[in-house]
Design an enzyme around this catalytic site. Structure first.
Site, PDB file in Angstrom:
ATOM      1  N   GLY A  68      -9.767 122.174 -24.482  1.00  0.00           N
ATOM      2  CA  GLY A  68     -10.744 121.525 -23.607  1.00  0.00           C
ATOM      3  C   GLY A  68     -11.925 122.441 -23.348  1.00  0.00           C
ATOM      4  N   ASN A  69     -12.464 122.347 -22.143  1.00  0.00           N
ATOM      5  CA  ASN A  69     -13.703 123.065 -21.806  1.00  0.00           C
ATOM      6  C   ASN A  69     -13.596 124.571 -22.015  1.00  0.00           C
ATOM      7  OD1 ASN A  69     -15.279 120.857 -21.002  1.00  0.00           O
ATOM      8  ND2 ASN A  69     -14.155 120.742 -19.077  1.00  0.00           N
ATOM      9  N   VAL A  70     -12.543 125.178 -21.488  1.00  0.00           N
ATOM     10  CA  VAL A  70     -12.416 126.636 -21.601  1.00  0.00           C
ATOM     11  C   VAL A  70     -12.066 127.025 -23.038  1.00  0.00           C
ATOM     12  CG1 VAL A  70     -11.132 128.686 -20.866  1.00  0.00           C
ATOM     13  CG2 VAL A  70     -11.703 126.926 -19.189  1.00  0.00           C
ATOM     14  N   ALA A  71     -11.045 126.372 -23.570  1.00  0.00           N
ATOM     15  CA  ALA A  71     -10.509 126.831 -24.857  1.00  0.00           C
ATOM     16  C   ALA A  71     -11.469 126.603 -26.015  1.00  0.00           C
ATOM     17  CB  ALA A  71      -9.167 126.164 -25.133  1.00  0.00           C
ATOM     18  N   TYR A  72     -12.349 125.625 -25.892  1.00  0.00           N
ATOM     19  CA  TYR A  72     -13.316 125.421 -26.985  1.00  0.00           C
ATOM     20  C   TYR A  72     -14.188 126.684 -27.136  1.00  0.00           C
ATOM     21  CZ  TYR A  72     -16.999 123.747 -29.963  1.00  0.00           C
ATOM     22  OH  TYR A  72     -17.891 123.637 -31.013  1.00  0.00           O
ATOM     23  N   LYS A 130      -7.640 124.923  -2.782  1.00  0.00           N
ATOM     24  CA  LYS A 130      -7.796 124.051  -3.949  1.00  0.00           C
ATOM     25  C   LYS A 130      -7.703 122.606  -3.477  1.00  0.00           C
ATOM     26  CE  LYS A 130      -7.677 124.581  -8.633  1.00  0.00           C
ATOM     27  NZ  LYS A 130      -8.028 125.693  -9.485  1.00  0.00           N
TER      28      LYS A 130
END
Ligand SMILES: NC(=O)c1ccc[n+]([C@@H]2O[C@H](COP(=O)([O-])OP(=O)(O)OC[C@H]3O[C@@H](n4cnc5c(N)ncnc54)[C@H](O)[C@@H]3O)[C@@H](O)[C@H]2O)c1
Ligand SMILES: CC(C)C[C@H](N)C(=O)O
EC number: 1.4.1.9
Length: 365
Positions: free
Chosen positions: A182-186, A80
């Site tokens: 955000g991106n995933v949770a939307y 990472k």
């Protein structure tokens, strides 16, 4: 932090510090383990309180990727990167190109992709300098933004966990508290809303909250209140370490299933929620959809094939819950064992000498 002591304790292979004065790049690439293959893991851009906090985050996230990739059955190791800076203010073209050159210098030991604070456009800039980057624009034959696929994996994994807690994997009518939209949770909210779940959301970004309220009829709460709301499922989808001594006593949920990496502040918090009878879907198993998707690029990206693999997250969560029940252990321990056993099996099976991947005798010319 005594860095070599830490690296030795958790068996890290390599840490690279990257500095570029012109662009302001300050990045840490952590490579945890490459037994299964090149280390693949995203690049996070975040404002850290200290350099030590940034190093610690890179190291913890890299180790998480080793386990995630192993548990997902990928032939990839774990690594990472964190870039120190504010993704809203400090990005520039030169920064990602400089970073791309550092990745190229690792000659394939590390392959990057998106994480919090980085986008497909950033990956495209990295791609100007190196091929060791995934999640670039679909125009290049790539898989694009991994977040919607991660969301799908979290959705199916949540259903598997719900089946254990509630006797059915239907999420209709379930109250789900989502931290970070955000991106995933939307996209996760979209799946859950379509199935008839009731959503409670929070985010430090007011626009993100407003969008979820508007699009999915979600109820909004303040960031500090998300732990104590009456709900069936808590979905941590922001940053890590939100399952800790302060938050656990507040939790009402019977299931914890979300996309965030490193959700347990410490392993003992996994033991505590296990004793409380909460069904915990281990973070790196349920959120593997994104890496499964970008890893498919290494075979020539095929969306349908990738989605079929992501669908199997349901089975993985089911299997981990079964092992945990059979052996009387918390689910995070069952997941760790599964990942560690695969790495160990592969390490042992590679004991024969092999040059350049070909099992032939190579002669000097
Ligand atoms: N994007 C992926 O494909 C992917 C894959 C695997 C894991 N993850 C993990 O999932 C999590 C979310 O990723 P993302 O890509 O959606 O990131 P994102 O940056 O798009 O979304 C995170 C959201 O959390 C919010 N947030 C941050 N701190 C908060 C707090 N204290 N309280 C409430 N909200 C807060 C942010 O404002 C943001 O809207 C991260 O932990 C990431 O590492 C992402
Ligand atoms: C898309 C992936 C390579 C990286 C992703 N952010 C993860 O944590 O899994």
């Amino acid at each position: 932090m005594e860095i070599f002591k830490y690296l030795e304790k958790y068996d890290y292979e390599q840490v690279v510090f990257c500095q570029d004065k012109t662009s302001g790049l300050k990045a840490i690439i952590a490579i945890h383990d490459t037994t299964l293959g090149p280390a693949l893991g995203g690049t996070r851009m975040w404002t850290y309180e200290s350099e030590e906090a940034a190093i610690e985050d890179a190291l913890r996230l890299a180790k998480g990727m080793t386990y995630k990739n192993a548990a997902a059955g990928l032939n990839l190791g774990g690594g990472k990167t964190v870039i120190i800076g504010d993704p809203r203010k400090d990005k520039n073209e030169e920064m990602f190109r400089a970073f791309g050159r550092y990745i190229q210098g690792l000659n394939g030991r590390y392959i990057t992709a998106e994480d919090v604070g980085t986008t497909v456009a950033d990956m495209d800039l990295i791609h100007e300098e190196t091929d060791f980057v995934t999640g670039i624009s679909p125009a290049f034959g790539s898989s694009g933004n991994p977040s919607p696929v991660t969301a799908y994996g979290v959705y199916v994994g949540m259903k598997a966990a719900a089946k254990e807690a509630f006797g059915s994997d239907s999420l209709e009518g379930k109250v789900i508290a989502i931290q970070g939209v955000g991106n995933v949770a939307y996209t996760l909210c979209k799946y859950l809303h379509e199935e008839g779940a009731q959503l409670i959301v929070t985010d430090i970004n007011k626009e993100a909250v407003a969008r979820a309220v508007e699009d999915f009829g979600a109820k909004a709460v303040d960031p500090n209140d998300i732990y104590s709301v009456e709900c069936d499922i808590y979905a941590p989808c922001a940053l890590g370490a939100t399952i800790n001594d302060d938050t656990i006593p507040q939790l009402k949920a019977k299931v914890i299933a979300g996309s965030a990496n490193n959700q347990l502040k410490d392993t003992r918090h996994g033991d505590i929620i296990h004793e409380m009878g909460i069904v915990y879907a281990p973070d790196y198993v349920i959120n593997a959809g994104g890496v499964i998707n970008v890893a498919d690029e290494l075979y020539g990206y095929n969306h349908e094939r990738a989605m079929k693999k992501v669908e199997l997250i349901y089975n993985s969560i089911e299997k981990i819950i079964e092992i945990a029940k059979r052996d009387g252990i918390p689910t995070y321990v069952a997941a760790d064992r599964m990942a560690e056993e695969r790495i160990e099996r592969m390490r042992n099976s590679r004991s024969q000498f092999l040059r350049n991947g070909h099992n032939t005798l190579s002669r000097r010319k």
